[in-house]
Design an enzyme around this catalytic site. Structure first.
Site, PDB file in Angstrom:
ATOM      1  N   HIS A  65       0.882  -1.174   0.000  1.00 55.13           N
ATOM      2  CA  HIS A  65       0.000   0.000   0.000  1.00 55.13           C
ATOM      3  C   HIS A  65       0.921   1.226   0.000  1.00 55.13           C
ATOM      4  CE1 HIS A  65      -3.164   2.412   2.569  1.00 55.13           C
ATOM      5  NE2 HIS A  65      -2.955   2.953   1.380  1.00 55.13           N
ATOM      6  N   MET A 136     -10.029   3.387   2.139  1.00 55.85           N
ATOM      7  CA  MET A 136      -9.526   3.704   3.475  1.00 55.85           C
ATOM      8  C   MET A 136     -10.692   4.038   4.405  1.00 55.85           C
ATOM      9  SD  MET A 136      -6.298   3.273   3.408  1.00 55.85           S
ATOM     10  CE  MET A 136      -6.098   3.753   5.122  1.00 55.85           C
ATOM     11  N   ASP A 174      -9.494  -0.905   4.643  1.00 57.50           N
ATOM     12  CA  ASP A 174      -8.287  -0.741   5.455  1.00 57.50           C
ATOM     13  C   ASP A 174      -8.485   0.331   6.519  1.00 57.50           C
ATOM     14  OD1 ASP A 174      -5.705  -0.578   6.402  1.00 57.50           O
ATOM     15  OD2 ASP A 174      -4.809   0.109   4.518  1.00 57.50           O
TER      16      ASP A 174
HETATM   17  C1  DX5 Z   1      -3.074   3.104   7.840  1.00 52.78           C
HETATM   18  C2  DX5 Z   1      -2.657   1.831   7.160  1.00 52.78           C
HETATM   19  C3  DX5 Z   1      -3.359   0.619   7.646  1.00 52.78           C
HETATM   20  C4  DX5 Z   1      -3.103   0.289   9.099  1.00 52.78           C
HETATM   21  C5  DX5 Z   1      -4.232  -0.544   9.593  1.00 52.78           C
HETATM   22  O1  DX5 Z   1      -2.452   4.158   7.212  1.00 52.78           O
HETATM   23  O2  DX5 Z   1      -2.931   1.923   5.771  1.00 52.78           O
HETATM   24  O3  DX5 Z   1      -3.070  -0.507   6.815  1.00 52.78           O
HETATM   25  O4  DX5 Z   1      -1.903  -0.410   9.280  1.00 52.78           O
HETATM   26  O5  DX5 Z   1      -4.094  -0.716  10.960  1.00 52.78           O
HETATM   27  P1  DX5 Z   1      -5.336  -0.941  11.944  1.00 52.78           P
HETATM   28  O6  DX5 Z   1      -5.956  -2.264  11.531  1.00 52.78           O
HETATM   29  O7  DX5 Z   1      -4.708  -0.977  13.284  1.00 52.78           O
HETATM   30  O8  DX5 Z   1      -6.295   0.193  11.737  1.00 52.78           O
HETATM   31 ZN    ZN Z   2      -2.682   0.054   4.557  1.00 50.88          ZN
END
Ligand code: DX5
Ligand code: ZN
Length: 220
Positions: A65, A136, A174
């Site tokens: 990502h 997101m 995500d």
């Molecule tokens: C945030 C990231 C996510 C994050 C998710 O910027 O893109 O992938 O690691 O973590 P959790 O599941 O703890 O929200």
């Molecule tokens: Zn991510």
């Protein structure tokens, strides 16, 4: 078929090999790698060398990502480093068609990532060129944030947008996913579920993945 994609951002970086082996045992089918550059998002994480090492350590597909400025400049290098999925933010790439095409030409799946405040209309033209959309449900930059509730409606609208066009584009979600809301996002149309804190924030990451998989089905 729902894929659980643990985000290593929440793992112990001195023991990444063990962390990945654990989620693999638990039934994870993808490993999510958050690449941040301190420009596009206010945090710096890992890059190409770590992806290369991870590719040697697991048979699971690596999903990188890219939360970086100039993703078009680096996307192909992530495929060469071993990523099977690469997502690029719609907010930062003025040449999304070119970048997505280049990722696919290298043999990886190309994804468009979209922030919570970016309207789905931004996907209108590019959707057809993507293998998946990374929706997101928190503002990118950090793990451990709370799921933004309006993401659920946005997810349903994205599902409709894809289905109405007869596309096969998969939806990855995500941010802030855990046992309490995973069934809801799956019912709303998400097929790839990223989870960081919910997997690595517990003692036993293998068990945490199994519990997430069990919770994808809502028994009501
Ligand atoms: C945030 C990231 C996510 C994050 C998710 O910027 O893109 O992938 O690691 O973590 P959790 O599941 O703890 O929200
Ligand atoms: Zn991510």
């Amino acid at each position: 078929m729902v894929d659980i994609a643990p985000s290593i951002l929440a793992a112990d970086f001195t023991r990444l090999g063990e962390a990945i082996a654990a989620v693999e045992r638990g039934g994870a089918s993808i490993v999510h790698v958050d690449v941040m550059d301190g420009h596009f998002v206010p945090n710096i994480t890992v890059g190409l060398p770590v992806v290369r090492s991870l590719a040697r350590a697991t048979r699971l597909p690596l999903d990188t990502h890219l939360m970086i400025s100039e993703p078009g400049r680096y996307a192909e290098q992530f495929v060469e480093a071993g990523a099977q999925m690469v997502s690029v933010h719609v907010e930062i790439d003025p040449h999304l068609h070119r970048t997505l095409t280049a990722i696919k030409a290298k043999g990886a799946q190309a994804g468009i990532a979209i922030n919570p405040a970016t309207p789905l209309a931004a996907l209108e033209e590019a959707l057809a060129f993507a293998d998946f959309v990374l929706l997101m449900s928190v503002n990118p930059g950090f793990g451990g944030q709370h799921f933004i509730p309006t993401s659920l409606d946005k997810l349903r609208r994205l599902r409709r947008m894809i289905d109405e066009r007869g596309l096969k584009t998969r939806i990855e979600i995500d941010g802030g996913i855990d046992k309490s809301n995973i069934a809801e996002v799956v019912a709303a149309g998400a097929e790839i579920i990223v989870a960081g804190t919910a997997v690595f924030g517990q003692g036993d990451a293998a068990r945490a993945v199994r519990e997430l998989l069990d919770a994808t089905v809502q028994w009501v």
